[in-house]
Design a protein around this motif. Structure first.
Motif, PDB file in Angstrom:
ATOM      1  N   ILE A  12       1.418  11.300  -0.145  1.00 10.82           N
ATOM      2  CA  ILE A  12       2.326  11.519  -1.276  1.00 10.82           C
ATOM      3  C   ILE A  12       2.804  10.173  -1.833  1.00 10.82           C
ATOM      4  CG2 ILE A  12       4.648  12.337  -1.856  1.00 10.82           C
ATOM      5  CD1 ILE A  12       2.668  14.549  -1.895  1.00 10.82           C
ATOM      6  N   ASP A  13       3.140   9.264  -0.944  1.00  5.64           N
ATOM      7  CA  ASP A  13       3.559   7.926  -1.396  1.00  5.64           C
ATOM      8  C   ASP A  13       2.425   7.235  -2.157  1.00  5.64           C
ATOM      9  OD1 ASP A  13       6.001   8.341  -0.226  1.00  5.64           O
ATOM     10  OD2 ASP A  13       5.526   7.230   1.610  1.00  5.64           O
ATOM     11  N   LEU A  15       0.058   8.707  -3.891  1.00  8.94           N
ATOM     12  CA  LEU A  15      -0.032   9.326  -5.210  1.00  8.94           C
ATOM     13  C   LEU A  15       1.078   8.824  -6.126  1.00  8.94           C
ATOM     14  CD1 LEU A  15      -1.318  11.456  -7.098  1.00  8.94           C
ATOM     15  CD2 LEU A  15       0.250  13.141  -6.106  1.00  8.94           C
ATOM     16  N   GLU A  16       2.284   8.709  -5.592  1.00  6.17           N
ATOM     17  CA  GLU A  16       3.402   8.239  -6.408  1.00  6.17           C
ATOM     18  C   GLU A  16       3.157   6.808  -6.908  1.00  6.17           C
ATOM     19  OE1 GLU A  16       8.296   7.911  -6.194  1.00  6.17           O
ATOM     20  OE2 GLU A  16       7.154   8.853  -4.556  1.00  6.17           O
ATOM     21  N   MET A  65      -4.460  15.720  -4.437  1.00  7.44           N
ATOM     22  CA  MET A  65      -3.058  15.457  -4.137  1.00  7.44           C
ATOM     23  C   MET A  65      -2.151  15.840  -5.292  1.00  7.44           C
ATOM     24  SD  MET A  65      -2.914  14.668  -1.059  1.00  7.44           S
ATOM     25  CE  MET A  65      -1.125  14.499  -1.166  1.00  7.44           C
ATOM     26  N   LEU A  66      -2.630  15.701  -6.524  1.00  9.04           N
ATOM     27  CA  LEU A  66      -1.840  16.149  -7.675  1.00  9.04           C
ATOM     28  C   LEU A  66      -1.548  17.640  -7.576  1.00  9.04           C
ATOM     29  CD1 LEU A  66      -3.548  14.249 -10.642  1.00  9.04           C
ATOM     30  CD2 LEU A  66      -1.132  14.083  -9.999  1.00  9.04           C
ATOM     31  N   ALA A  69       0.916  18.275  -4.390  1.00 10.69           N
ATOM     32  CA  ALA A  69       2.267  17.703  -4.392  1.00 10.69           C
ATOM     33  C   ALA A  69       3.384  18.722  -4.612  1.00 10.69           C
ATOM     34  CB  ALA A  69       2.346  16.581  -5.433  1.00 10.69           C
ATOM     35  N   GLN A  73       6.799  18.854  -2.370  1.00 12.84           N
ATOM     36  CA  GLN A  73       8.053  18.399  -2.974  1.00 12.84           C
ATOM     37  C   GLN A  73       8.181  19.052  -4.351  1.00 12.84           C
ATOM     38  OE1 GLN A  73       7.948  14.096  -3.027  1.00 12.84           O
ATOM     39  NE2 GLN A  73       8.317  13.942  -0.821  1.00 12.84           N
ATOM     40  N   PHE A  76       8.605  16.828  -7.437  1.00 11.62           N
ATOM     41  CA  PHE A  76       7.889  15.559  -7.308  1.00 11.62           C
ATOM     42  C   PHE A  76       7.644  14.915  -8.678  1.00 11.62           C
ATOM     43  CE2 PHE A  76       3.775  13.315  -7.253  1.00 11.62           C
ATOM     44  CZ  PHE A  76       4.044  12.332  -6.313  1.00 11.62           C
TER      45      PHE A  76
END
Length: 441
Positions: A12-13, A15-16, A65-66, A69, A73, A76
């Motif tokens: 997730i990190d 992807l962010e 991951m999109l 997510a 979250q 997100f």
């Protein structure tokens, strides 16, 4: 996030970081550095296993991951956009839609195009190809775009991740699908063994041929290079009177070869509304295509019967349903078993497409004798005067009927433990079964 999905935080990190870089490039004109790969050592074992088995590149993994997510979250995407639009407002370039129940932003194909491709038209078209029908995402039913109203851009459809993939990546397990209108099939299993199945030798030999296909098909298609010459999958027809072991055989094939068996309830698939049957079948086969299941169509006469002459619109669509089903069965890459009471009920167009057509006849006296002895509980007291060979010779019964009779007698014996099963009580139970089946006694 809870402890079970916290191990996905590195992904997730990652992807962010990618989304932040894209916003910076879009808003501040910084250079496009592309998408870095996530190192497997930084993520959880379930995600690492998925990546090893599918080997996605960085763009494919970003798409995955999109879609994942929001399951981890809920806000997100909302939090990221708020950093760049602190006063609120829309950001059309980012895409996204609101769900019916979900209150956060859900990603669309346009979201993927923005994050992966930015303003680069060629990269945006590459994303569209990744979400096309020829990509392994679609072929393995992992990730797809939700259909949009006619006339709207295709990429405005919501990114949809297969719920089983979500469950696999977050919980590490995949639950068996539950019977529903969306999945009109039920998982079946048995505690019995092949030794409990009493069938003629010829029938057993043909069943062993199916087992051989299950065991060696991958070698035949791959190592022996037959994939380009033969159609995928295997189609078998089991026909014979009710209770002769068709369902049990399908279940035992699954048990023996480690495959899950699903029995299709045709009464839930067939719809009086034109076009609905094809939709029901499509959902079923789409779900099964990427699985290693055995599909068992019980009472197949209802939908696989002889095609009717066209007298009205319903006859026309009934024939279309049959044709559609035939096409899906032929293209399915797994084992499909159809069960019918009589072979003559089925259209010859189907018969030509079966690799195996197996007859399950009513058991003969010696087979009925074996069924009686196999089925009787060891702890049930029986009168020594019962001649089981004579009973087997006198009464023509299927294996299922014999099981029903023994079940009834066992319950009666437990209720009356002082009285062993004798000829009178046994024949009463047999007559009871005949009456239940509507047979003349």
């Amino acid at each position: 996030m809870n402890n079970q999905d916290s191990s996905l935080l590195p992904a997730i990190d990652w992807l962010e970081t990618i989304i932040d870089a894209r916003f910076a490039q879009h808003c501040k004109g910084s250079g496009d550095r592309g998408i870095p790969r996530l190192q497997l050592s930084t993520t959880n074992l379930r995600l690492a296993e998925f990546m090893r088995s599918h080997e996605p590149d960085a763009e494919e993994f970003a798409l995955l991951m999109l879609a994942l997510a929001p399951h981890l979250q809920p806000d997100f995407f909302g939090k990221i956009i708020a950093e760049y639009l602190p006063d609120g407002g829309d950001f059309p370039e980012f895409g996204g839609v609101r769900g019916v129940n979900h209150r956060g932003l859900l990603p669309t194909g346009e979201t993927a195009q923005f994050v992966i491709g930015g303003d680069d038209l060629e990269k945006r078209l590459d994303v569209q190809r990744l979400l096309g029908p020829e990509h392994w995402f679609a072929k393995e039913h992992i990730l797809w775009l939700e259909p949009v109203p006619e006339g709207e851009p295709v990429m405005s459809g919501r990114l949809t991740l297969n719920p089983e993939v979500v469950e696999q990546l977050t919980l590490g397990t995949t639950s068996k699908p539950r019977f529903s209108m969306e999945f009109p099939a039920e998982y079946i299993e048995t505690g019995m063994e092949w030794s409990d199945l009493v069938l003629p030798a010829a029938t057993l030999r043909q069943i062993s041929e199916i087992e051989h296909w299950i065991t060696h098909n991958d070698t035949l298609l791959g190592d022996w290079g037959m994939k380009k010459r033969v159609k995928p999958g295997y189609r078998a027809l089991f026909y014979g009177p009710p209770g002769t072991g068709k369902t049990l055989t399908a279940t035992l094939l699954g048990k023996q070869t480690g495959k899950e068996v699903f029995r299709i309830d045709l009464s839930r698939i067939i719809s009086k509304y034109i076009g609905e049957t094809e939709k029901n079948l499509s959902r079923l086969f789409d779900k099964a295509d990427s699985k290693n299941w055995i599909l068992f169509f019980d009472e197949a006469d209802a939908l696989f019967g002889k095609r009717t002459d066209i007298r009205d619109a319903h006859d026309k669509y009934a024939n279309q349903e049959t044709a559609y089903l035939l096409q899906r069965i032929e293209s399915h890459n797994g084992l499909v078993i159809l069960a019918s009471n009589r072979r003559g009920n089925l259209d010859e167009a189907f018969s030509r497409r079966f690799q195996s057509i197996i007859h399950f006849p009513m058991p003969k006296p010696e087979e009925r004798h074996a069924l009686w002895l196999n089925t009787l509980p060891e702890r049930m007291m029986t009168d020594a005067e019962i001649d089981w060979q004579a009973i087997a010779t006198r009464y023509e019964l299927s294996g299922a009927s014999i099981l029903n009779i023994v079940h009834y007698c066992a319950i009666e014996s437990l209720a009356n433990p002082a009285h062993p099963l004798d000829n009178k009580r046994l024949e009463k139970a047999i007559m009871r079964e005949f009456i239940k089946e509507g047979k003349v006694v």
